[in-house]
Design a protein around this motif. Structure first.
Motif, PDB file in Angstrom:
ATOM      1  N   GLN A 134      15.166  -7.367 -38.739  1.00 36.74           N
ATOM      2  CA  GLN A 134      15.915  -7.824 -39.907  1.00 36.74           C
ATOM      3  C   GLN A 134      16.433  -9.249 -39.726  1.00 36.74           C
ATOM      4  O   GLN A 134      17.224  -9.737 -40.537  1.00 36.74           O
ATOM      5  CB  GLN A 134      17.081  -6.871 -40.182  1.00 36.74           C
ATOM      6  CG  GLN A 134      16.638  -5.453 -40.522  1.00 36.74           C
ATOM      7  CD  GLN A 134      17.805  -4.525 -40.787  1.00 36.74           C
ATOM      8  OE1 GLN A 134      18.896  -4.977 -41.144  1.00 36.74           O
ATOM      9  NE2 GLN A 134      17.598  -3.235 -40.637  1.00 36.74           N
ATOM     10  N   GLY A 135      16.011  -9.915 -38.660  1.00 37.58           N
ATOM     11  CA  GLY A 135      16.400 -11.305 -38.448  1.00 37.58           C
ATOM     12  C   GLY A 135      17.749 -11.486 -37.792  1.00 37.58           C
ATOM     13  O   GLY A 135      18.319 -12.584 -37.823  1.00 37.58           O
ATOM     14  N   VAL A 136      18.284 -10.412 -37.193  1.00 35.75           N
ATOM     15  CA  VAL A 136      19.590 -10.486 -36.525  1.00 35.75           C
ATOM     16  C   VAL A 136      19.361 -10.576 -35.018  1.00 35.75           C
ATOM     17  O   VAL A 136      18.647  -9.754 -34.443  1.00 35.75           O
ATOM     18  CB  VAL A 136      20.453  -9.256 -36.856  1.00 35.75           C
ATOM     19  CG1 VAL A 136      21.808  -9.351 -36.158  1.00 35.75           C
ATOM     20  CG2 VAL A 136      20.628  -9.104 -38.355  1.00 35.75           C
ATOM     21  N   GLU A 137      19.948 -11.567 -34.386  1.00 37.17           N
ATOM     22  CA  GLU A 137      19.819 -11.702 -32.938  1.00 37.17           C
ATOM     23  C   GLU A 137      20.697 -10.660 -32.245  1.00 37.17           C
ATOM     24  O   GLU A 137      21.881 -10.514 -32.556  1.00 37.17           O
ATOM     25  CB  GLU A 137      20.250 -13.101 -32.484  1.00 37.17           C
ATOM     26  CG  GLU A 137      20.104 -13.299 -30.977  1.00 37.17           C
ATOM     27  CD  GLU A 137      20.716 -14.593 -30.483  1.00 37.17           C
ATOM     28  OE1 GLU A 137      20.109 -15.233 -29.610  1.00 37.17           O
ATOM     29  OE2 GLU A 137      21.809 -14.960 -30.970  1.00 37.17           O
ATOM     30  N   VAL A 138      20.110  -9.934 -31.307  1.00 36.70           N
ATOM     31  CA  VAL A 138      20.852  -8.945 -30.523  1.00 36.70           C
ATOM     32  C   VAL A 138      20.712  -9.308 -29.053  1.00 36.70           C
ATOM     33  O   VAL A 138      19.594  -9.480 -28.557  1.00 36.70           O
ATOM     34  CB  VAL A 138      20.315  -7.524 -30.764  1.00 36.70           C
ATOM     35  CG1 VAL A 138      21.121  -6.511 -29.953  1.00 36.70           C
ATOM     36  CG2 VAL A 138      20.337  -7.166 -32.242  1.00 36.70           C
ATOM     37  N   VAL A 139      21.837  -9.413 -28.363  1.00 37.23           N
ATOM     38  CA  VAL A 139      21.805  -9.769 -26.943  1.00 37.23           C
ATOM     39  C   VAL A 139      22.558  -8.704 -26.142  1.00 37.23           C
ATOM     40  O   VAL A 139      23.718  -8.396 -26.429  1.00 37.23           O
ATOM     41  CB  VAL A 139      22.454 -11.149 -26.691  1.00 37.23           C
ATOM     42  CG1 VAL A 139      22.432 -11.479 -25.191  1.00 37.23           C
ATOM     43  CG2 VAL A 139      21.726 -12.230 -27.470  1.00 37.23           C
ATOM     44  N   GLU A 140      21.862  -8.135 -25.165  1.00 39.12           N
ATOM     45  CA  GLU A 140      22.503  -7.186 -24.246  1.00 39.12           C
ATOM     46  C   GLU A 140      23.365  -7.966 -23.265  1.00 39.12           C
ATOM     47  O   GLU A 140      22.906  -8.935 -22.656  1.00 39.12           O
ATOM     48  CB  GLU A 140      21.446  -6.378 -23.488  1.00 39.12           C
ATOM     49  CG  GLU A 140      20.625  -5.443 -24.354  1.00 39.12           C
ATOM     50  CD  GLU A 140      21.388  -4.195 -24.765  1.00 39.12           C
ATOM     51  OE1 GLU A 140      22.520  -3.998 -24.263  1.00 39.12           O
ATOM     52  OE2 GLU A 140      20.852  -3.423 -25.580  1.00 39.12           O
ATOM     53  N   SER A 141      24.613  -7.539 -23.088  1.00 35.63           N
ATOM     54  CA  SER A 141      25.510  -8.291 -22.214  1.00 35.63           C
ATOM     55  C   SER A 141      25.637  -7.693 -20.816  1.00 35.63           C
ATOM     56  O   SER A 141      26.124  -8.355 -19.900  1.00 35.63           O
ATOM     57  CB  SER A 141      26.907  -8.393 -22.852  1.00 35.63           C
ATOM     58  OG  SER A 141      27.468  -7.115 -23.050  1.00 35.63           O
ATOM     59  N   ASP A 142      25.217  -6.441 -20.632  1.00 39.83           N
ATOM     60  CA  ASP A 142      25.123  -5.879 -19.285  1.00 39.83           C
ATOM     61  C   ASP A 142      23.963  -6.570 -18.571  1.00 39.83           C
ATOM     62  O   ASP A 142      22.876  -6.725 -19.147  1.00 39.83           O
ATOM     63  CB  ASP A 142      24.886  -4.368 -19.376  1.00 39.83           C
ATOM     64  CG  ASP A 142      24.633  -3.737 -18.025  1.00 39.83           C
ATOM     65  OD1 ASP A 142      25.601  -3.320 -17.385  1.00 39.83           O
ATOM     66  OD2 ASP A 142      23.444  -3.663 -17.622  1.00 39.83           O
ATOM     67  N   LEU A 143      24.148  -6.988 -17.324  1.00 42.38           N
ATOM     68  CA  LEU A 143      23.130  -7.790 -16.652  1.00 42.38           C
ATOM     69  C   LEU A 143      21.797  -7.052 -16.539  1.00 42.38           C
ATOM     70  O   LEU A 143      20.734  -7.614 -16.837  1.00 42.38           O
ATOM     71  CB  LEU A 143      23.620  -8.201 -15.255  1.00 42.38           C
ATOM     72  CG  LEU A 143      22.671  -9.095 -14.457  1.00 42.38           C
ATOM     73  CD1 LEU A 143      22.352 -10.377 -15.208  1.00 42.38           C
ATOM     74  CD2 LEU A 143      23.266  -9.404 -13.073  1.00 42.38           C
ATOM     75  N   GLY A 144      21.840  -5.793 -16.120  1.00 40.61           N
ATOM     76  CA  GLY A 144      20.606  -5.029 -16.004  1.00 40.61           C
ATOM     77  C   GLY A 144      19.925  -4.840 -17.348  1.00 40.61           C
ATOM     78  O   GLY A 144      18.699  -4.975 -17.465  1.00 40.61           O
ATOM     79  N   GLU A 145      20.716  -4.531 -18.377  1.00 40.36           N
ATOM     80  CA  GLU A 145      20.154  -4.361 -19.716  1.00 40.36           C
ATOM     81  C   GLU A 145      19.589  -5.682 -20.241  1.00 40.36           C
ATOM     82  O   GLU A 145      18.578  -5.704 -20.949  1.00 40.36           O
ATOM     83  CB  GLU A 145      21.234  -3.843 -20.677  1.00 40.36           C
ATOM     84  CG  GLU A 145      21.712  -2.423 -20.388  1.00 40.36           C
ATOM     85  CD  GLU A 145      20.737  -1.371 -20.885  1.00 40.36           C
ATOM     86  OE1 GLU A 145      19.792  -1.719 -21.619  1.00 40.36           O
ATOM     87  OE2 GLU A 145      20.918  -0.191 -20.532  1.00 40.36           O
ATOM     88  N   TYR A 146      20.240  -6.794 -19.895  1.00 38.24           N
ATOM     89  CA  TYR A 146      19.757  -8.114 -20.319  1.00 38.24           C
ATOM     90  C   TYR A 146      18.398  -8.405 -19.699  1.00 38.24           C
ATOM     91  O   TYR A 146      17.491  -8.928 -20.362  1.00 38.24           O
ATOM     92  CB  TYR A 146      20.778  -9.177 -19.913  1.00 38.24           C
ATOM     93  CG  TYR A 146      20.429 -10.586 -20.330  1.00 38.24           C
ATOM     94  CD1 TYR A 146      20.216 -10.908 -21.667  1.00 38.24           C
ATOM     95  CD2 TYR A 146      20.332 -11.604 -19.383  1.00 38.24           C
ATOM     96  CE1 TYR A 146      19.902 -12.207 -22.056  1.00 38.24           C
ATOM     97  CE2 TYR A 146      20.038 -12.905 -19.758  1.00 38.24           C
ATOM     98  CZ  TYR A 146      19.813 -13.204 -21.096  1.00 38.24           C
ATOM     99  OH  TYR A 146      19.503 -14.483 -21.466  1.00 38.24           O
ATOM    100  N   ILE A 147      18.236  -8.035 -18.447  1.00 42.65           N
ATOM    101  CA  ILE A 147      16.957  -8.255 -17.761  1.00 42.65           C
ATOM    102  C   ILE A 147      15.838  -7.473 -18.441  1.00 42.65           C
ATOM    103  O   ILE A 147      14.775  -8.028 -18.750  1.00 42.65           O
ATOM    104  CB  ILE A 147      17.068  -7.864 -16.275  1.00 42.65           C
ATOM    105  CG1 ILE A 147      17.982  -8.847 -15.532  1.00 42.65           C
ATOM    106  CG2 ILE A 147      15.682  -7.828 -15.618  1.00 42.65           C
ATOM    107  CD1 ILE A 147      18.381  -8.397 -14.141  1.00 42.65           C
ATOM    108  N   VAL A 148      16.057  -6.182 -18.701  1.00 44.22           N
ATOM    109  CA  VAL A 148      14.981  -5.391 -19.317  1.00 44.22           C
ATOM    110  C   VAL A 148      14.767  -5.798 -20.777  1.00 44.22           C
ATOM    111  O   VAL A 148      13.659  -5.681 -21.306  1.00 44.22           O
ATOM    112  CB  VAL A 148      15.240  -3.867 -19.205  1.00 44.22           C
ATOM    113  CG1 VAL A 148      15.236  -3.434 -17.748  1.00 44.22           C
ATOM    114  CG2 VAL A 148      16.527  -3.444 -19.888  1.00 44.22           C
ATOM    115  N   GLN A 149      15.819  -6.308 -21.434  1.00 49.88           N
ATOM    116  CA  GLN A 149      15.630  -6.807 -22.803  1.00 49.88           C
ATOM    117  C   GLN A 149      14.717  -8.029 -22.805  1.00 49.88           C
ATOM    118  O   GLN A 149      13.812  -8.134 -23.642  1.00 49.88           O
ATOM    119  CB  GLN A 149      16.970  -7.158 -23.441  1.00 49.88           C
ATOM    120  CG  GLN A 149      16.817  -7.607 -24.895  1.00 49.88           C
ATOM    121  CD  GLN A 149      18.106  -8.116 -25.516  1.00 49.88           C
ATOM    122  OE1 GLN A 149      18.990  -8.604 -24.809  1.00 49.88           O
ATOM    123  NE2 GLN A 149      18.222  -7.986 -26.817  1.00 49.88           N
TER     124      GLN A 149
END
Length: 478
Positions: A134-149
């Motif tokens: 839908q054009g919305v930026e989503v950023v995982e803030s947990d370091l491990g989750e950020y890596i897999v994202q």
């Protein structure tokens, strides 16, 4: 496309292909063993320090059992108190309803960016990809989750999402995101992630978190983290959305004390995590920070179907990952081979219950039934028994292959007629003898036996059955 990426996009290869790739992945094998040993060792030390671990397990089990048995009462109390504190509660029966509710809030706020703290339920409903579409930026803030994202992959462990990633892979991911080559030094990699997260926290219109526990008596949402990212996700954006499984309720603060004691020790061996954050409603008048709006989405998504059944105790799970850290099957295949959001023994039980058997018939068999998961569970869920129950359900609902059903039906007929059984065993000996080695073992079984002999030897039936031998010996001895 890697298996991890295929899984994240709901394009799962067959189970045996997933397990084969995991077994042949040298770094994964090393990383899983190291992490399992470290986390299991930490839990053992924590058990010894607390001294009366089984008493604590019984207390935690009693709290979870009571809560789930009276879930309607505590959900009603929790809802009332969230609303009294200024929050808004939404109930979502399905994953689509969760996505619709989040979409409505995002559009109402005209949001363009979201920061997320760790949330397994949002993984269940594939929230990130839907928002990004839908054009919305989503950023995982947990370091491990950020890596897999960044890798466009699914988490491979409940509490250590990037267990399968080595330093070189992480460096490549971060360098691509940074637009320049970063070194493999931990300090530089974490500094990059910290700087990038701070930028995203300050820009975000909405913060989304999961919920470790909702305290019914106050309407508080409790988040447990080691990085402080949940506090940033809930403090800086003007709108906070909580995505919470309907079973994640603690009736009172004194109940939460027991559950947190068990959660942190069972997960990592810590007495307490770095941050335990309790949020009660949005920002109040005169307060300097916090969201202006707080929305709590209480998610069913198949959970209510377990209530009143033999699987109700699966809802007692507090998502510590202790069962994963002792599982010999997880030790061999890691998390992605399970194919769902939840890996390990809890995933093998929970995924078919939430999503149905279609596509998940192998999971109840992804276990040695050693019972280590049951012994490790801080709330005493009999996971190996539930795996057996699921296997029985598969048979009763004819989810197993017709050839397997036919084979067991034939075995049942033979077992009811001893003289037929004995003749079949003798026939099996003579039929198997040409295929066996000198010691009488099948090394490469034909047809359905191949799956067994690929990993172990199979003895052919003895030339003389025990019953026949006993009749002969009995005559000789009078």
């Amino acid at each position: 496309m890697s298996i991890e990426q295929q899984i994240s996009r709901k394009q799962r290869p067959p189970f045996h292909d997933r397990t084969k790739e995991a077994i042949e992945h040298p770094f994964l094998q090393k990383a899983v063993r190291y992490t399992q040993d470290r986390l299991r060792g930490g839990k053992k030390r924590a058990e010894a320090e607390i001294g009366n671990w089984e008493e604590w397990r019984l207390k935690a089990e009693a709290i979870r059992r009571h809560t789930v048995e009276h879930l309607d009462v505590y959900l009603d109390q929790f809802t009332t108190n969230v609303e009294n504190a200024g929050g808004t509660v939404h109930f979502a029966d399905t994953s689509q309803e969760v996505l619709d509710l989040v979409t409505q809030i995002v559009r109402k706020k005209e949001a363009r960016s979201i920061v997320k703290s760790k949330s397994m339920v949002s993984e269940e409903v594939d929230l990130n990809h839907v928002m990004e579409q839908q054009g919305v930026e989503v950023v995982e803030s947990d370091l491990g989750e950020y890596i897999v994202q960044l890798a466009d992959e699914a988490p491979s462990h409940i509490i250590v999402p990037a267990i399968h990633k080595n330093r070189q892979e992480i460096t490549r991911l971060f360098s691509k995101e940074a637009g320049k080559l970063l070194s493999e030094e931990t300090a530089e990699l974490t500094a990059f992630a910290r700087k990038r997260m701070r930028e995203k926290f300050l820009q975000a219109d909405i913060g989304i978190t999961g919920c470790n526990f909702g305290v019914a008596e106050s309407g508080s949402v409790v988040l447990v983290t080691n990085e402080g990212n949940a506090r940033m996700s809930t403090t800086l954006p003007d709108t906070h959305i909580v995505v919470m499984g309907m079973e994640r309720i603690a009736p009172r603060w004194r109940d939460l004390d027991v559950l947190l004691t068990m959660l942190t020790r069972s997960a990592t061996g810590q007495k307490i995590t770095s941050y335990v954050t309790a949020l009660t409603g949005p920002r109040r008048e005169g307060e300097a920070d916090g969201p202006k709006e707080m929305h709590v989405i209480v998610v069913d998504n198949g959970r209510s179907s377990m209530l009143g059944t033999g699987y109700q105790d699966v809802l007692h799970c507090i998502r510590c990952g202790a069962c994963i850290n002792v599982c010999p099957v997880y030790r061999q295949i890691g998390g992605h081979a399970y194919g769902g959001v939840y890996p390990g023994p809890i995933g093998a039980v929970l995924t078919p219950l939430l999503e149905g058997f279609e596509g998940w018939t192998e999971l109840p068999y992804a276990s040695s039934l050693c019972g280590a998961c049951t012994d490790a569970c801080p709330v005493r869920i009999p996971l190996h028994e539930r795996l057996l129950d699921l296997r029985a359900d598969e048979v009763e609902t004819k989810q197993t292959p017709w050839s397997e059903r036919l084979a067991f039906k034939g075995f049942g007929v033979l077992a009811e007629h001893p003289e037929w059984f004995e003749k079949a065993a003798v026939m099996g000996h003579w039929m198997g003898k040409p295929l066996a080695d000198q010691e009488g073992f099948l090394q490469k079984g034909p047809g359905p036996l191949k799956g067994w002999t690929d990993s172990r030897d199979l003895p052919i039936p003895a030339k003389t059955s025990f019953r026949k031998w006993w009749r002969k010996e009995g005559k000789q001895d009078g």
